[in-house]
Design an enzyme around this catalytic site. Structure first.
Site, PDB file in Angstrom:
ATOM      1  N   CYS A   8       1.813 -15.188  34.804  1.00  0.00           N
ATOM      2  CA  CYS A   8       0.760 -14.190  34.993  1.00  0.00           C
ATOM      3  C   CYS A   8      -0.109 -14.179  33.744  1.00  0.00           C
ATOM      4  CB  CYS A   8       1.325 -12.813  35.334  1.00  0.00           C
ATOM      5  SG  CYS A   8       2.214 -11.975  34.010  1.00  0.00           S
ATOM      6  N   ASN A  11       2.312 -12.118  30.694  1.00  0.00           N
ATOM      7  CA  ASN A  11       3.772 -12.265  30.742  1.00  0.00           C
ATOM      8  C   ASN A  11       4.450 -10.957  30.351  1.00  0.00           C
ATOM      9  OD1 ASN A  11       6.372 -14.140  29.070  1.00  0.00           O
ATOM     10  ND2 ASN A  11       6.232 -13.703  31.227  1.00  0.00           N
ATOM     11  N   CYS A  13       4.165  -7.990  32.876  1.00  0.00           N
ATOM     12  CA  CYS A  13       4.461  -7.149  34.040  1.00  0.00           C
ATOM     13  C   CYS A  13       4.859  -7.953  35.268  1.00  0.00           C
ATOM     14  CB  CYS A  13       3.302  -6.203  34.345  1.00  0.00           C
ATOM     15  SG  CYS A  13       1.733  -7.008  34.693  1.00  0.00           S
ATOM     16  N   ARG A  14       3.963  -8.766  35.826  1.00  0.00           N
ATOM     17  CA  ARG A  14       4.258  -9.446  37.091  1.00  0.00           C
ATOM     18  C   ARG A  14       5.225 -10.610  36.950  1.00  0.00           C
ATOM     19  NH1 ARG A  14      -1.796 -10.509  38.916  1.00  0.00           N
ATOM     20  NH2 ARG A  14      -1.867 -11.006  36.695  1.00  0.00           N
ATOM     21  N   SER A  15       4.965 -11.521  36.014  1.00  0.00           N
ATOM     22  CA  SER A  15       5.848 -12.701  35.921  1.00  0.00           C
ATOM     23  C   SER A  15       7.262 -12.356  35.467  1.00  0.00           C
ATOM     24  CB  SER A  15       5.222 -13.809  35.074  1.00  0.00           C
ATOM     25  OG  SER A  15       4.941 -13.396  33.767  1.00  0.00           O
ATOM     26  N   ASP A 122      -2.843  -6.521  40.177  1.00  0.00           N
ATOM     27  CA  ASP A 122      -2.492  -6.017  38.853  1.00  0.00           C
ATOM     28  C   ASP A 122      -1.857  -4.642  39.043  1.00  0.00           C
ATOM     29  OD1 ASP A 122      -2.519  -4.803  36.295  1.00  0.00           O
ATOM     30  OD2 ASP A 122      -4.226  -6.035  35.694  1.00  0.00           O
TER      31      ASP A 122
END
Length: 156
Positions: A8, A11, A13-15, A122
């Protein structure tokens, strides 16, 4: 051995969520999962506390992860590289040095709806439920990645 990388922007939140989710679903020493960001703002930091909290609510611990930046050598280190959105896709592909590198890069939500190019939103703009919504999308995508690993890579 199959090596999977989740990417993401930061690195943070999402990944890290995707890494934790996929790791929680795989019961094999034949798969390794990592995550990285296309930007270098959070190198060495823990994932966002809200990502940690959402993962923990689903009995996944991501507190051992540390943020790192995606580098071109990752193309040689990983077999599958999943990106969260189009900007990540553009940034990652820009670092590819060979055509076979580009073939490793996929939009993660294409695992839910192939060739859709849907983006993982996001979570910071999703209100009170943003991180949980992202978790649900990544959870579904990771279910399909596990199936792909079993079918295409014979990972059990």
């Amino acid at each position: 051995m199959v090596r999977v990388l989740m990417v993401c922007l930061g690195n943070i939140c999402r990944s890290p969520l995707a890494e934790g989710i996929l790791n929680s679903k795989i019961d094999s020493k034949d798969v390794t999962v990592d995550s990285a960001g296309t930007g270098g703002w959070h190198i060495g930091e823990l994932p966002d506390p809200r990502s940690i909290a959402v993962a923990r609510a689903h009995r996944i611990d991501i507190t051992n992860q540390r943020c790192r930046k995606f580098v071109s050598k990752d193309f040689d280190r990983f077999d599958l590289i999943y990106v969260m959105d189009r900007s990540n896709l553009t940034d990652v592909i820009a670092l590819a040095k060979k055509p076979e590198h580009i073939k490793k890069v996929k939009m993660i939500l294409d695992e839910i709806e192939p060739a859709s190019s849907l983006e993982v939103p996001d979570p910071y703009y999703g209100g009170d439920n943003g991180f949980e919504h992202v978790y649900a999308l990544l959870d579904e995508a990771c279910d399909n990645i596990v199936k792909k690993l079993s079918d295409e890579y014979k990972v059990r």
